[in-house]
Design an enzyme around this catalytic site. Structure first.
Site, short mmCIF file in Angstrom:
data_model
loop_
_atom_site.label_atom_id
_atom_site.label_comp_id
_atom_site.label_asym_id
_atom_site.label_seq_id
_atom_site.Cartn_x
_atom_site.Cartn_y
_atom_site.Cartn_z
N TYR A 162 35.81 38.18 41.08
CA TYR A 162 36.78 38.25 42.18
C TYR A 162 36.16 38.97 43.36
CZ TYR A 162 37.69 43.23 41.33
OH TYR A 162 37.56 44.59 41.20
N CYS A 163 36.78 38.84 44.52
CA CYS A 163 36.36 39.55 45.72
C CYS A 163 37.60 39.76 46.58
CB CYS A 163 35.26 38.78 46.44
SG CYS A 163 35.69 37.07 46.87
N GLY A 164 37.49 39.51 47.89
CA GLY A 164 38.67 39.63 48.74
C GLY A 164 39.49 38.36 48.76
#
Length: 219
Positions: free
Chosen positions: A168-170
């Site tokens: 995941y990230c932003g």
């Protein structure tokens, strides 16, 4: 959410309109970060299309090597692109919640270390999902923007390649690049949390944690 996944049939239709069919060979590239191309690569994998690759280094490397460029629009006949969905390649919020504290699932934060530590807030909250490890997407590249050699990439991450991994990230873009690398390294059960932190942080019940800053080196 920004960069939300379209329905798979809509995505397949959009690619088919560009000339992509079941028998096509697709090479994807970005003008800047390879994560943008990796996101489309991951989406093609998601709908069951395996004949896609990334141009390592993207447009920047292509130009640096003096290769030809064109300003003409491509005019390809529409293709016929089937959908054979692989839902396991996309993780949703419920699966990520269940992964917190589950030693059988590895959460991978693809954001820079400063974000992971919690040095600043992203979408209103700082830090990372509890239990996640940090494997920043930008650290998977060399100075020219190409992916590091496989032996160097393998040295960055040593885990059971058969275990479940969720990146995941932003907004699911950098996470796609990290997922691409893990897949190349032989990880067989990788998913991208497509909505990522932009969704996660909207629910106050979803936990976040920060890491202490490294201690200053003694003189």
């Amino acid at each position: 959410y920004r960069f939300a996944l379209p329905p798979p049939e809509q995505f397949a239709a959009a690619m088919a309109a560009l000339g992509v069919g079941d028998d096509s060979r697709v090479v994807l590239y970005s003008a800047t970060e390879p994560a943008w191309a990796a996101r489309v690569w991951w989406m093609l994998q998601w709908i069951g299309f395996d004949r896609a690759a990334l141009l390592d280094g993207g447009l920047k490397a292509w130009k640096a090597e003096g290769r030809p460029l064109s300003t003409e629009a491509a005019n390809r006949p529409p293709g016929r692109l089937s959908v054979s969905l692989r839902p396991q390649l996309i993780a949703d919020q419920n699966e990520v919640r269940a992964a917190v504290g589950n030693l059988g699932v590895t959460l991978v934060d693809a954001l820079p270390e400063a974000s992971f530590r919690g040095d600043f807030a992203l979408y209103g909250r700082a830090g990372h999902i509890p239990g996640a490890i940090n494997l920043p997407a930008d650290e998977l590249l060399d100075e020219a923007g190409r992916y590091l050699p496989p032996d160097q990439l393998a040295a960055l991450e040593r885990r059971d390649p058969g275990g479940r991994v969720i990146t995941y990230c932003g907004g699911g873009i950098a996470a796609s690049s990290t997922a691409f690398v893990l897949t190349r390294l032989g990880y067989e059960n990788v998913a991208v949390y497509a909505a990522s932190l932009q969704e996660w942080v909207t629910d106050p019940a979803n936990p976040m944690e920060v890491s202490p800053k490294p201690a200053a080196a003694a003189n």
